[in-house]
Design a protein around this motif. Structure first.
Motif, PDB file in Angstrom:
ATOM      1  N   GLY A   5       0.810  -1.207   0.000  1.00  0.00           N
ATOM      2  CA  GLY A   5       0.000   0.000   0.000  1.00  0.00           C
ATOM      3  C   GLY A   5       0.843   1.257   0.000  1.00  0.00           C
ATOM      4  O   GLY A   5       2.030   1.247  -0.309  1.00  0.00           O
ATOM      5  N   GLU A   6       0.201   2.380   0.372  1.00  0.00           N
ATOM      6  CA  GLU A   6       0.900   3.657   0.442  1.00  0.00           C
ATOM      7  C   GLU A   6       1.836   3.672   1.659  1.00  0.00           C
ATOM      8  O   GLU A   6       1.558   3.040   2.682  1.00  0.00           O
ATOM      9  CB  GLU A   6      -0.117   4.800   0.555  1.00  0.00           C
ATOM     10  N   PRO A   7       2.941   4.427   1.583  1.00  0.00           N
ATOM     11  CA  PRO A   7       3.891   4.445   2.711  1.00  0.00           C
ATOM     12  C   PRO A   7       3.361   5.187   3.933  1.00  0.00           C
ATOM     13  O   PRO A   7       3.894   5.013   5.024  1.00  0.00           O
ATOM     14  CB  PRO A   7       5.107   5.155   2.123  1.00  0.00           C
ATOM     15  N   ILE A   8       2.330   6.029   3.757  1.00  0.00           N
ATOM     16  CA  ILE A   8       1.764   6.750   4.893  1.00  0.00           C
ATOM     17  C   ILE A   8       0.244   6.612   4.891  1.00  0.00           C
ATOM     18  O   ILE A   8      -0.365   6.301   3.871  1.00  0.00           O
ATOM     19  CB  ILE A   8       2.127   8.254   4.864  1.00  0.00           C
ATOM     20  N   TYR A   9      -0.308   6.846   6.059  1.00  0.00           N
ATOM     21  CA  TYR A   9      -1.759   6.810   6.234  1.00  0.00           C
ATOM     22  C   TYR A   9      -2.129   8.050   7.024  1.00  0.00           C
ATOM     23  O   TYR A   9      -1.611   8.271   8.120  1.00  0.00           O
ATOM     24  CB  TYR A   9      -2.150   5.539   6.981  1.00  0.00           C
ATOM     25  N   SER A  10      -2.980   8.913   6.476  1.00  0.00           N
ATOM     26  CA  SER A  10      -3.376  10.153   7.141  1.00  0.00           C
ATOM     27  C   SER A  10      -4.835  10.076   7.556  1.00  0.00           C
ATOM     28  O   SER A  10      -5.689   9.590   6.799  1.00  0.00           O
ATOM     29  CB  SER A  10      -3.155  11.357   6.211  1.00  0.00           C
ATOM     30  N   VAL A  11      -5.118  10.574   8.760  1.00  0.00           N
ATOM     31  CA  VAL A  11      -6.467  10.499   9.303  1.00  0.00           C
ATOM     32  C   VAL A  11      -6.711  11.709  10.197  1.00  0.00           C
ATOM     33  O   VAL A  11      -5.767  12.270  10.770  1.00  0.00           O
ATOM     34  CB  VAL A  11      -6.652   9.176  10.086  1.00  0.00           C
ATOM     35  N   SER A  12      -7.975  12.137  10.306  1.00  0.00           N
ATOM     36  CA  SER A  12      -8.332  13.312  11.106  1.00  0.00           C
ATOM     37  C   SER A  12      -9.448  12.967  12.084  1.00  0.00           C
ATOM     38  O   SER A  12     -10.247  12.043  11.859  1.00  0.00           O
ATOM     39  CB  SER A  12      -8.789  14.466  10.204  1.00  0.00           C
ATOM     40  N   ALA A  13      -9.502  13.730  13.174  1.00  0.00           N
ATOM     41  CA  ALA A  13     -10.573  13.606  14.159  1.00  0.00           C
ATOM     42  C   ALA A  13     -10.738  14.954  14.845  1.00  0.00           C
ATOM     43  O   ALA A  13      -9.814  15.779  14.854  1.00  0.00           O
ATOM     44  CB  ALA A  13     -10.270  12.518  15.178  1.00  0.00           C
ATOM     45  N   GLY A  49     -12.358  17.251  18.354  1.00  0.00           N
ATOM     46  CA  GLY A  49     -12.687  17.176  19.766  1.00  0.00           C
ATOM     47  C   GLY A  49     -12.715  18.564  20.361  1.00  0.00           C
ATOM     48  O   GLY A  49     -12.286  19.541  19.735  1.00  0.00           O
ATOM     49  N   LYS A  50     -13.214  18.666  21.584  1.00  0.00           N
ATOM     50  CA  LYS A  50     -13.242  19.961  22.264  1.00  0.00           C
ATOM     51  C   LYS A  50     -11.832  20.415  22.613  1.00  0.00           C
ATOM     52  O   LYS A  50     -11.558  21.606  22.715  1.00  0.00           O
ATOM     53  CB  LYS A  50     -14.103  19.879  23.530  1.00  0.00           C
ATOM     54  N   THR A  51     -10.936  19.447  22.829  1.00  0.00           N
ATOM     55  CA  THR A  51      -9.532  19.717  23.117  1.00  0.00           C
ATOM     56  C   THR A  51      -8.672  18.809  22.246  1.00  0.00           C
ATOM     57  O   THR A  51      -9.164  17.881  21.598  1.00  0.00           O
ATOM     58  CB  THR A  51      -9.202  19.453  24.597  1.00  0.00           C
ATOM     59  N   ILE A  52      -7.362  19.068  22.242  1.00  0.00           N
ATOM     60  CA  ILE A  52      -6.439  18.233  21.469  1.00  0.00           C
ATOM     61  C   ILE A  52      -6.470  16.796  21.984  1.00  0.00           C
ATOM     62  O   ILE A  52      -6.519  15.840  21.211  1.00  0.00           O
ATOM     63  CB  ILE A  52      -5.011  18.804  21.534  1.00  0.00           C
ATOM     64  N   PHE A  53      -6.460  16.637  23.299  1.00  0.00           N
ATOM     65  CA  PHE A  53      -6.447  15.290  23.877  1.00  0.00           C
ATOM     66  C   PHE A  53      -7.713  14.519  23.519  1.00  0.00           C
ATOM     67  O   PHE A  53      -7.650  13.327  23.198  1.00  0.00           O
ATOM     68  CB  PHE A  53      -6.289  15.387  25.399  1.00  0.00           C
ATOM     69  N   GLU A  54      -8.858  15.195  23.556  1.00  0.00           N
ATOM     70  CA  GLU A  54     -10.097  14.513  23.187  1.00  0.00           C
ATOM     71  C   GLU A  54     -10.075  14.126  21.713  1.00  0.00           C
ATOM     72  O   GLU A  54     -10.556  13.052  21.332  1.00  0.00           O
ATOM     73  CB  GLU A  54     -11.309  15.391  23.484  1.00  0.00           C
ATOM     74  N   ALA A  55      -9.522  14.978  20.861  1.00  0.00           N
ATOM     75  CA  ALA A  55      -9.420  14.651  19.436  1.00  0.00           C
ATOM     76  C   ALA A  55      -8.539  13.422  19.225  1.00  0.00           C
ATOM     77  O   ALA A  55      -8.831  12.557  18.392  1.00  0.00           O
ATOM     78  CB  ALA A  55      -8.867  15.839  18.660  1.00  0.00           C
ATOM     79  N   ILE A  56      -7.456  13.311  20.009  1.00  0.00           N
ATOM     80  CA  ILE A  56      -6.582  12.136  19.909  1.00  0.00           C
ATOM     81  C   ILE A  56      -7.324  10.885  20.355  1.00  0.00           C
ATOM     82  O   ILE A  56      -7.225   9.827  19.728  1.00  0.00           O
ATOM     83  CB  ILE A  56      -5.310  12.358  20.756  1.00  0.00           C
ATOM     84  N   ARG A  57      -8.071  11.011  21.432  1.00  0.00           N
ATOM     85  CA  ARG A  57      -8.843   9.869  21.899  1.00  0.00           C
ATOM     86  C   ARG A  57      -9.897   9.455  20.862  1.00  0.00           C
ATOM     87  O   ARG A  57     -10.184   8.274  20.676  1.00  0.00           O
ATOM     88  CB  ARG A  57      -9.513  10.196  23.228  1.00  0.00           C
ATOM     89  N   ASN A  58     -10.444  10.433  20.157  1.00  0.00           N
ATOM     90  CA  ASN A  58     -11.438  10.124  19.125  1.00  0.00           C
ATOM     91  C   ASN A  58     -10.815   9.400  17.935  1.00  0.00           C
ATOM     92  O   ASN A  58     -11.523   8.723  17.173  1.00  0.00           O
ATOM     93  CB  ASN A  58     -12.148  11.391  18.667  1.00  0.00           C
ATOM     94  N   LEU A  59      -9.498   9.556  17.751  1.00  0.00           N
ATOM     95  CA  LEU A  59      -8.827   8.782  16.701  1.00  0.00           C
ATOM     96  C   LEU A  59      -8.943   7.296  16.977  1.00  0.00           C
ATOM     97  O   LEU A  59      -8.986   6.479  16.049  1.00  0.00           O
ATOM     98  CB  LEU A  59      -7.339   9.170  16.620  1.00  0.00           C
ATOM     99  N   GLY A  60      -8.975   6.947  18.265  1.00  0.00           N
ATOM    100  CA  GLY A  60      -9.046   5.545  18.633  1.00  0.00           C
ATOM    101  C   GLY A  60     -10.346   4.872  18.239  1.00  0.00           C
ATOM    102  O   GLY A  60     -10.455   3.639  18.274  1.00  0.00           O
ATOM    103  N   ARG A  61     -11.348   5.659  17.862  1.00  0.00           N
ATOM    104  CA  ARG A  61     -12.627   5.084  17.448  1.00  0.00           C
ATOM    105  C   ARG A  61     -12.534   4.401  16.087  1.00  0.00           C
ATOM    106  O   ARG A  61     -13.369   3.549  15.749  1.00  0.00           O
ATOM    107  CB  ARG A  61     -13.695   6.173  17.426  1.00  0.00           C
ATOM    108  N   PHE A  62     -11.532   4.795  15.282  1.00  0.00           N
ATOM    109  CA  PHE A  62     -11.399   4.165  13.956  1.00  0.00           C
ATOM    110  C   PHE A  62      -9.944   3.892  13.587  1.00  0.00           C
ATOM    111  O   PHE A  62      -9.653   3.538  12.444  1.00  0.00           O
ATOM    112  CB  PHE A  62     -12.047   5.050  12.879  1.00  0.00           C
ATOM    113  N   THR A  63      -9.022   4.051  14.535  1.00  0.00           N
ATOM    114  CA  THR A  63      -7.628   3.690  14.294  1.00  0.00           C
ATOM    115  C   THR A  63      -7.306   2.446  15.106  1.00  0.00           C
ATOM    116  O   THR A  63      -7.486   2.438  16.327  1.00  0.00           O
ATOM    117  CB  THR A  63      -6.676   4.840  14.707  1.00  0.00           C
ATOM    118  N   SER A  64      -6.830   1.412  14.448  1.00  0.00           N
ATOM    119  CA  SER A  64      -6.669   0.107  15.103  1.00  0.00           C
ATOM    120  C   SER A  64      -5.423   0.022  15.976  1.00  0.00           C
ATOM    121  O   SER A  64      -5.237  -0.979  16.669  1.00  0.00           O
ATOM    122  CB  SER A  64      -6.623  -0.996  14.039  1.00  0.00           C
TER     123      SER A  64
END
Length: 394
Positions: free
Chosen positions: A70-78, A80-95
């Motif tokens: 596949g591609e050498p990189i994988y980019s994804v966005s999420a 949240g109200k804060t940076i930390f919450e946005a990172i935690r929301n990545l876990g909803r679809f990042t394995s």
């Protein structure tokens, strides 16, 4: 004696058994190499984009055996109200668990930077995985697009930007800002932050369609974003940033193109051994600054149809005028337009006049904007014989 021997053996065995408890397998981690921050769709929210490297596919792109196709990189966005919450929301679809220790870059959109970066500085300086030498930049393009743009030379975009910053001193048109010096300026009472600017430019040429010049976007490092406290207040052009680097990074070399006498022909000089000295003064209850730049220069390319030795003085005067103009332009931007001391002149004044600083430091924005500046530049042409720029070949 036997009891002590048994105790040592037990302790050694316990240490060996627990030595790898913190081990993390690479195939269980989402290794981040670049981060983008933007304002989210909801008021006050944060949109976080990450560039995750795929080690097997990245190796395959360089000719080594690879386990993936596949591609050498994988980019994804999420969001949240804060940076930390946005990172935690990545876990909803990042394995995989997000891992920051190999991150090269944090790039913020202009709108996010103008809203304020206090939360970004706080979060990423608290993150024990993030390195303090991680580069920081601002862009007017979409951060998620910028961190996903693959250059023609590097497989991983984050690594490509890392190399741009590392070689930035050769061009000298953007500051090398990282989390360490950003936090230093952010916490300082006498200076304001300034952050490098990244942008996408249509510069790449497709090998399949060479007639379509500039059909491939490339990441460019040029200019800077000026801040007042934690909010971005405007841009600095590459020319103004060249003047800025004399103050911040002791820029000692660069290239200038000047004219030959009164003709339209041009010649190129490389100035080097540039030395900027700032002398603070305190007269009539007001600070003053005497700024003096000295440099030597060599002619590296000439299109002149006259002997260069005969126009040496003319060349020196033009180099002096150009360098002085760059310094005066950034001083004018800092004092008159932005009223923000991102040149660290407050630090220089405070070090020499600590007592006076105690009286005027609380209103330094106003005092700095009214301070008298005197700029002198002296350039000497040491070699009129053609020389390859920066190569040492005479």
């Amino acid at each position: 004696m036997k009891r002590h021997t048994v105790l040592v053996v037990i302790l050694l065995a316990a240490w060996l058994l627990t030595a790898c408890t913190g081990l993390r397998q690479i195939n269980q981690l989402a290794i981040v190499t670049a981060v983008g921050l933007d304002v989210g769709e909801q008021p006050g929210s944060v949109k976080l984009s990450v560039q995750i490297v795929r080690p097997a596919d990245a190796r395959g792109q360089t000719g080594a055996p690879a386990g993936g196709t596949g591609e050498p990189i994988y980019s994804v966005s999420a969001e949240g109200k804060t940076i930390f919450e946005a990172i935690r929301n990545l876990g909803r679809f990042t394995s995989r668990r997000v891992y920051w220790a190999h991150n090269f870059l944090i790039v913020m959109h202009e709108d996010y930077a103008r809203r304020g970066i206090a939360d970004m500085v706080d979060f990423f300086t608290r993150n024990h995985e993030l390195r303090m030498n991680t580069w920081v930049a601002v862009t007017s393009d979409k951060p998620e697009e910028l961190i996903s743009t693959v250059t023609g030379l590097e497989v991983v975009p984050g690594e490509a930007v890392d190399r741009l910053f590392r070689d930035n001193h050769v061009v000298g048109l953007a500051p090398g800002t990282n989390m360490m010096n950003l936090e230093e300026a952010f916490l300082s009472l006498s200076t304001e932050p300034v952050i490098a600017r990244l942008q996408l430019k249509d510069r790449g040429i497709s090998n399949k369609k060479p007639e379509e010049h500039g059909s491939i976007k490339q990441v460019e490092l040029a200019g800077a974003a000026a801040f007042k406290r934690d909010k971005m207040i405007g841009w600095l052009s590459p020319k103004e940033t060249r003047g800025l680097l004399f103050f911040l990074e002791k820029l000692d070399r660069g290239v200038e193109v000047v004219s030959c006498s009164n003709s339209k022909e041009k010649l190129t000089v490389e100035f080097n051994n540039a030395d900027l000295k700032v002398t603070p003064l305190y007269r009539n209850q007001k600070p003053q600054f005497q700024i003096r730049l000295t440099a030597r220069a060599d002619v590296v390319e000439s299109g002149c149809d006259v002997p260069l030795e005969g126009i040496r003085t003319h060349i020196e005067e033009q180099v002096e005028q150009r360098l002085k103009s760059k310094i005066e332009d950034v001083l004018n931007k800092a004092q008159r337009q932005y009223h923000s001391d991102f040149l660290k002149l407050g630090d220089v004044f405070r070090n020499k006049y600590p007592v006076e600083w105690h009286r005027i430091g609380k209103t330094w924005d106003v005092t700095f904007s009214e301070a008298e500046m005197t700029v002198q530049v002296q350039a000497a042409i040491k070699n009129t014989v053609l020389k390859a720029a920066g190569s040492g070949i005479k």
